[in-house]
Design a protein around this motif. Structure first.
Motif, short mmCIF file in Angstrom:
data_model
loop_
_atom_site.label_atom_id
_atom_site.label_comp_id
_atom_site.label_asym_id
_atom_site.label_seq_id
_atom_site.Cartn_x
_atom_site.Cartn_y
_atom_site.Cartn_z
N TYR A 106 7.08 13.79 1.94
CA TYR A 106 6.30 13.48 0.73
C TYR A 106 6.36 14.66 -0.23
N PHE A 135 3.33 13.69 -5.15
CA PHE A 135 3.05 12.30 -4.78
C PHE A 135 1.75 11.84 -5.42
N LYS A 188 -1.03 13.60 -1.94
CA LYS A 188 -0.51 13.98 -0.61
C LYS A 188 -1.62 14.43 0.34
#
Length: 158
Positions: free
Chosen positions: A72, A76, A84
């Protein structure tokens, strides 16, 4: 509310279970800019994305949350999953509650679409004790690595 977060965690697991993808080619002649971007896409990107998926799946099977989160991006964002750090909290809770066990992932209709340095993987359907969730993952290539930067999640309210 807790089960909704668990469903979201399981949605993230869908990316892990990608065993096979079919690369989707764009056929919309009305969008020449998109066609040009597609032609510039590295043909190895679909293979790289399959590799990312396999590594993510292995980390998830071993419940190695930190390795899962390595896929990730720090950038994100998602309307349902937030950022995240929220994904990490959700995965930790799901792992501790046993919701990462016995997950069924259906990816038979899943496709990889690459457009330059952006890609989409989905739809991926996940089934479990929480019900069913459909996911589409958005990735971006940075410094030669594909990372998850967004996720569409349907079938659950968080």
């Amino acid at each position: 509310m807790k089960s909704k977060w668990i469903v979201a965690a399981l949605a993230i697991a869908a990316l892990l279970a990608q065993g096979s993808f079919a690369e989707e080619k764009k056929a919309d002649a009305a969008k020449p800019a998109a066609k040009a971007a597609e032609k510039k896409a590295d043909p190895k990107d679909a293979e790289a994305l399959k590799g990312e998926s396999a590594a993510l799946l292995e980390a998830f099977k071993k419940k190695q949350i930190d390795k899962v989160l390595a896929h990730y991006s720090d950038k994100f964002t998602s309307p349902k999953l937030q950022d995240k750090s929220a994904v990490k909290a959700l995965l930790d809770m799901a792992d501790n509650s046993g919701y990462l066990d016995n997950l069924e992932v259906v990816d038979k209709d899943s496709k990889i679409t690459v457009d330059g340095d952006k890609a989409t993987i989905g739809p991926i359907v996940m089934k479990g004790s929480f019900g069913e969730a459909t996911n589409i993952f958005h990735l971006q290539k940075a410094d030669g690595k594909w990372l998850i930067v967004g996720q569409d999640l349907d079938g659950v309210d968080i």
